[in-house]
Design a protein around this motif. Structure first.
Motif, PDB file in Angstrom:
ATOM      1  N   PHE A  34       1.004  -0.944  -0.253  1.00 53.29           N
ATOM      2  CA  PHE A  34       0.267   0.050  -0.105  1.00 53.29           C
ATOM      3  C   PHE A  34       1.224   1.292   0.252  1.00 53.29           C
ATOM      4  N   MET A  35       2.441   1.452   0.215  1.00 53.26           N
ATOM      5  CA  MET A  35       2.854   2.107   0.408  1.00 53.26           C
ATOM      6  C   MET A  35       3.235   2.835  -1.071  1.00 53.26           C
ATOM      7  N   VAL A  36       3.222   1.785  -2.153  1.00 52.34           N
ATOM      8  CA  VAL A  36       3.095   2.302  -3.223  1.00 52.34           C
ATOM      9  C   VAL A  36       2.242   3.177  -3.902  1.00 52.34           C
ATOM     10  N   GLN A  37       0.451   2.906  -3.173  1.00 52.15           N
ATOM     11  CA  GLN A  37      -0.785   4.036  -3.879  1.00 52.15           C
ATOM     12  C   GLN A  37       0.251   5.329  -2.495  1.00 52.15           C
ATOM     13  N   VAL A  38       0.007   5.010  -1.311  1.00 55.28           N
ATOM     14  CA  VAL A  38       0.473   6.416  -1.145  1.00 55.28           C
ATOM     15  C   VAL A  38       1.515   6.955  -1.706  1.00 55.28           C
ATOM     16  N   ILE A  39       2.271   6.339  -2.605  1.00 56.76           N
ATOM     17  CA  ILE A  39       3.829   7.257  -2.729  1.00 56.76           C
ATOM     18  C   ILE A  39       2.634   7.911  -4.712  1.00 56.76           C
ATOM     19  N   LYS A  40       2.307   6.866  -4.551  1.00 53.50           N
ATOM     20  CA  LYS A  40       1.718   7.615  -6.094  1.00 53.50           C
ATOM     21  C   LYS A  40       0.056   8.775  -5.942  1.00 53.50           C
ATOM     22  N   GLY A  41      -0.176   8.206  -4.650  1.00 52.67           N
ATOM     23  CA  GLY A  41      -1.327   9.548  -4.157  1.00 52.67           C
ATOM     24  C   GLY A  41      -0.718  10.915  -4.508  1.00 52.67           C
ATOM     25  N   THR A  42       0.266  10.951  -3.591  1.00 52.29           N
ATOM     26  CA  THR A  42       0.982  12.471  -3.438  1.00 52.29           C
ATOM     27  C   THR A  42       1.450  12.933  -4.755  1.00 52.29           C
ATOM     28  N   SER A  43       1.377  12.727  -5.928  1.00 53.36           N
ATOM     29  CA  SER A  43       1.010  13.183  -7.359  1.00 53.36           C
ATOM     30  C   SER A  43       0.015  14.131  -7.553  1.00 53.36           C
ATOM     31  N   MET A  44      -1.217  13.707  -6.315  1.00 52.36           N
ATOM     32  CA  MET A  44      -2.257  14.898  -7.081  1.00 52.36           C
ATOM     33  C   MET A  44      -2.249  16.019  -5.703  1.00 52.36           C
ATOM     34  N   ALA A  45      -1.276  16.301  -4.944  1.00 55.16           N
ATOM     35  CA  ALA A  45      -1.126  17.546  -4.198  1.00 55.16           C
ATOM     36  C   ALA A  45      -1.205  18.230  -4.142  1.00 55.16           C
ATOM     37  N   TYR A  46       0.079  18.325  -6.448  1.00 58.32           N
ATOM     38  CA  TYR A  46       0.657  19.730  -6.952  1.00 58.32           C
ATOM     39  C   TYR A  46      -1.293  20.418  -7.023  1.00 58.32           C
ATOM     40  N   ILE A  47      -1.970  19.854  -6.452  1.00 57.19           N
ATOM     41  CA  ILE A  47      -3.486  21.052  -7.691  1.00 57.19           C
ATOM     42  C   ILE A  47      -3.701  21.725  -5.869  1.00 57.19           C
ATOM     43  N   ILE A  48      -2.373  21.230  -4.772  1.00 54.47           N
ATOM     44  CA  ILE A  48      -2.894  23.363  -3.612  1.00 54.47           C
ATOM     45  C   ILE A  48      -1.257  23.105  -3.329  1.00 54.47           C
ATOM     46  N   ASP A  49      -0.944  23.446  -4.519  1.00 59.74           N
ATOM     47  CA  ASP A  49       0.362  24.038  -4.691  1.00 59.74           C
ATOM     48  C   ASP A  49       1.498  23.392  -4.051  1.00 59.74           C
ATOM     49  N   PHE A  50       1.140  22.138  -3.367  1.00 54.53           N
ATOM     50  CA  PHE A  50       2.398  20.927  -3.120  1.00 54.53           C
ATOM     51  C   PHE A  50       3.936  20.657  -3.866  1.00 54.53           C
ATOM     52  N   SER A  51       4.690  21.688  -3.525  1.00 51.73           N
ATOM     53  CA  SER A  51       6.043  22.116  -4.572  1.00 51.73           C
ATOM     54  C   SER A  51       6.871  20.484  -4.646  1.00 51.73           C
ATOM     55  N   ASP A  52       5.902  19.334  -5.368  1.00 50.58           N
ATOM     56  CA  ASP A  52       6.704  17.954  -5.319  1.00 50.58           C
ATOM     57  C   ASP A  52       7.435  17.961  -5.753  1.00 50.58           C
ATOM     58  N   LEU A  53       7.551  16.366  -6.521  1.00 51.31           N
ATOM     59  CA  LEU A  53       8.138  16.109  -7.972  1.00 51.31           C
ATOM     60  C   LEU A  53       7.018  16.697  -9.184  1.00 51.31           C
ATOM     61  N   MET A  54       5.460  16.288  -8.960  1.00 51.49           N
ATOM     62  CA  MET A  54       4.117  16.815 -10.076  1.00 51.49           C
ATOM     63  C   MET A  54       4.786  17.459 -10.017  1.00 51.49           C
ATOM     64  N   ARG A  55       4.633  18.890  -8.978  1.00 50.76           N
ATOM     65  CA  ARG A  55       4.033  19.424  -9.900  1.00 50.76           C
ATOM     66  C   ARG A  55       5.355  20.685  -9.569  1.00 50.76           C
ATOM     67  N   ILE A  56       6.886  20.835  -9.696  1.00 46.40           N
ATOM     68  CA  ILE A  56       7.879  21.082 -10.331  1.00 46.40           C
ATOM     69  C   ILE A  56       8.050  20.078 -11.584  1.00 46.40           C
ATOM     70  N   GLY A  57       7.174  19.356 -11.996  1.00 49.02           N
ATOM     71  CA  GLY A  57       7.891  18.855 -13.525  1.00 49.02           C
ATOM     72  C   GLY A  57       7.147  19.431 -14.573  1.00 49.02           C
ATOM     73  N   LYS A  58       5.225  19.556 -13.554  1.00 46.27           N
ATOM     74  CA  LYS A  58       4.301  20.121 -14.497  1.00 46.27           C
ATOM     75  C   LYS A  58       5.325  21.806 -15.015  1.00 46.27           C
ATOM     76  N   GLN A  59       6.100  22.328 -13.474  1.00 43.81           N
ATOM     77  CA  GLN A  59       5.383  23.367 -14.552  1.00 43.81           C
ATOM     78  C   GLN A  59       7.137  23.835 -15.510  1.00 43.81           C
TER      79      GLN A  59
END
Length: 229
Positions: free
Chosen positions: A158-183
């Motif tokens: 389930f830790m895999v699902q948690v890691i993948k779930g963090t990718s959605m946090a970019y919608i609230i401006d959380f500066s993770d891999l997904m948000r920086i990559g999208k920028q």
């Protein structure tokens, strides 16, 4: 590290990879917060779900049902955007993402662990009761150690699902891999097109998730071999 990446991939792509890898650390941090925070709350809810007290069981069941029914994306919107707007308060992206993912994780982890506890034969509970052990003593000393081997593989998985779930946090401006990559992908800089950047992001997520997935499968195989001997 920048010099090594520049030497291998060239200055532009080396710098881009460094920025993405640097952002990956926040994806990992958020995943750990959600996993351990959600695991702690999930453990409490698991115990409450099997306690003899009916009112407590109803509370735990309602909690699990609620946060399993609300999509993670909606939780992020509600906590990261809805709560600050409605109550006119400031909620940092870190706090909002941590709370949303913790609630999401706790609901599912609780069910994983409840299932593991229920896999232990009911005779173990009855044996503990016959020996005069309390509910807590039977759970901690008899049932939980047996359930642990069942719970570990799906917990790691389930830790895999948690890691993948963090990718959605970019919608609230959380500066993770997904948000920086999208920028980077939206920067319109030659060489940073989406069809280049997003496969790199996907590969980084793969590197994070694949070892955990294999570890989970390995534990499951070992458990199966142990039960068939």
């Amino acid at each position: 590290m920048t010099e090594v990446l520049n030497a291998i991939f060239g200055e532009f792509y080396g710098r881009m990879l460094f920025i993405l890898l640097d952002a990956t650390q926040f994806t990992i941090y958020l995943s750990l917060v959600a996993f351990f925070g959600g695991g702690l709350i999930g453990l409490v809810m698991t115990v409450l779900k099997i306690t003899p007290n009916r009112a407590v069981r109803i509370f735990a069941t309602s909690y699990i049902w609620l946060f399993q029914s609300i999509p993670l994306l909606m939780l992020l919107f509600l906590i990261g955007l809805g709560v600050p707007s409605f109550f006119q308060i400031s909620v940092s992206p870190w706090l909002a993402a941590g709370i949303a993912l913790t609630l999401f994780t706790s609901a599912y982890m609780s069910e994983v662990w409840r299932g593991a506890l229920e896999s232990v034969p009911n005779g173990q509970w009855e044996g503990g009761k016959a020996l005069g052990m309390t509910f807590r003593q039977t759970l901690v000393d008899v049932v939980a150690p047996q359930a642990l081997t069942v719970a570990l593989p799906p917990t790691v998985g389930f830790m895999v699902q948690v890691i993948k779930g963090t990718s959605m946090a970019y919608i609230i401006d959380f500066s993770d891999l997904m948000r920086i990559g999208k920028q980077i992908a939206n920067s319109q800089v030659p060489g940073a097109e989406p069809f280049i950047v997003f496969p790199i992001i996907a590969f980084i997520y793969f590197v994070l998730c694949f070892p955990l997935s294999q570890w989970s499968k390995s534990m499951e195989r070992k458990r199966a071999l142990g039960t068939t001997r």
